[in-house]
Design an enzyme around this catalytic site. Structure first.
Site, PDB file in Angstrom:
ATOM      1  N   MET A   1       9.293  -1.331  51.557  1.00  0.00           N
ATOM      2  CA  MET A   1       9.215  -2.723  51.071  1.00  0.00           C
ATOM      3  C   MET A   1       8.112  -2.809  50.028  1.00  0.00           C
ATOM      4  O   MET A   1       7.035  -2.312  50.313  1.00  0.00           O
ATOM      5  CB  MET A   1       8.848  -3.627  52.247  1.00  0.00           C
ATOM      6  CG  MET A   1       9.077  -5.109  52.083  1.00  0.00           C
ATOM      7  SD  MET A   1       7.944  -6.100  51.076  1.00  0.00           S
ATOM      8  CE  MET A   1       6.384  -5.983  51.910  1.00  0.00           C
ATOM      9  N   PRO A   2       8.311  -3.392  48.899  1.00  0.00           N
ATOM     10  CA  PRO A   2       9.570  -3.938  48.378  1.00  0.00           C
ATOM     11  C   PRO A   2      10.478  -2.898  47.717  1.00  0.00           C
ATOM     12  O   PRO A   2      10.023  -1.826  47.351  1.00  0.00           O
ATOM     13  CB  PRO A   2       9.079  -4.921  47.304  1.00  0.00           C
ATOM     14  CG  PRO A   2       7.786  -4.368  46.850  1.00  0.00           C
ATOM     15  CD  PRO A   2       7.182  -3.633  48.013  1.00  0.00           C
TER      16      PRO A   2
END
Lengths: 67, 67, 67, 67, 67, 67
Positions: E1-2
């Site tokens: 993430m991201p």
């Protein structure tokens, strides 16, 4: 790598999500990709927003159960 | 085949969604793709999460109406 | 807004692509979205990379014609 | 439903793709989703186009083997 | 993430891709996301496959230069 | 062009979103792409729906703070 985006109807159970994530990760591990490198992102879509054959799934598949 | 992902601002009416799904399916049918094979997935995005030209649409387009 | 991602098998003709782009744009124009705001992105996928029901489309649908 | 988009580096073998498609489909079948409804789309990305931690994978992971 | 998916026209230079990857990663680092967690995937699209306002970019923007 | 899809965990602050949108737009402006042409779409994903290394982020990263 890899990144996997899964699009399903809304309201899969937490257990079903857990199995999707672990199962897909294992598929890659079995062909030699390190499990730690696998990201799986589940997108839940309202049936009203999903069309199959020109019809909303909220109509066409309104009685289908979700796991 | 085909799979179509549509990204729009949140709060399109159910009627607008219905027309997006049936309209896009028809576009493919007209070029010879079987309608039954067309999947259309509509993703509704809050304007705060959509940037155009570096600004959030919640600011830049706050007065724009949604169909 | 909107952004539309279209996923199809490889080798659609340029004319078919043109009709997909103009047709989808018109669907939005008809519900009141300005045509100039519509972006359509066509992704062409080799059949070997597309699975339906667990099989590669290069096997399962090897005789299907592309428009 | 479901639609699964898989993003991997370029040059997975046809056998690896076959196993990704059949394996992911089976994951859904095991939680009660009909196998025939599962679509898996594999996107192959050049390492030069894939960044991890701010670096191109063509630099950072240039010696990693692909299955 | 991201995870960040970037869609651009085909034929950005390797230097431009490098700057896109490092620049986007830095944007996240500046708001407190660990750089090592950022994945950026660049998708290059032929202009013929990209429609704006109902027209193919290969027509509408045929003279635009790519960085 | 370009279109950028950003996938992050849910509950980034509005200020963080604003900085992601303006920051990514600037990255493109610096390599010569007109800022007005950049669209950034932020998708917020529940941690339960995001798997890393086969585990849900809601378990694996349950104490990680969001900016």
């Amino acid at each position: 790598m890899p990144v996997v985006h899964v699009y399903v109807w809304r309201d899969f159970s937490s257990e079903a999500k857990r199995r999707i994530i672990s199962g897909i990760t294992e598929v890659f591990a079995e062909i030699g990709v390190p499990a730690g490198a696998v990201e799986v992102i589940i997108h839940e879509i309202p049936r009203e927003n999903w069309g199959v054959g020109g019809e909303q799934a909220s109509e066409k598949f309104k009685d289908v159960q979700i796991p």
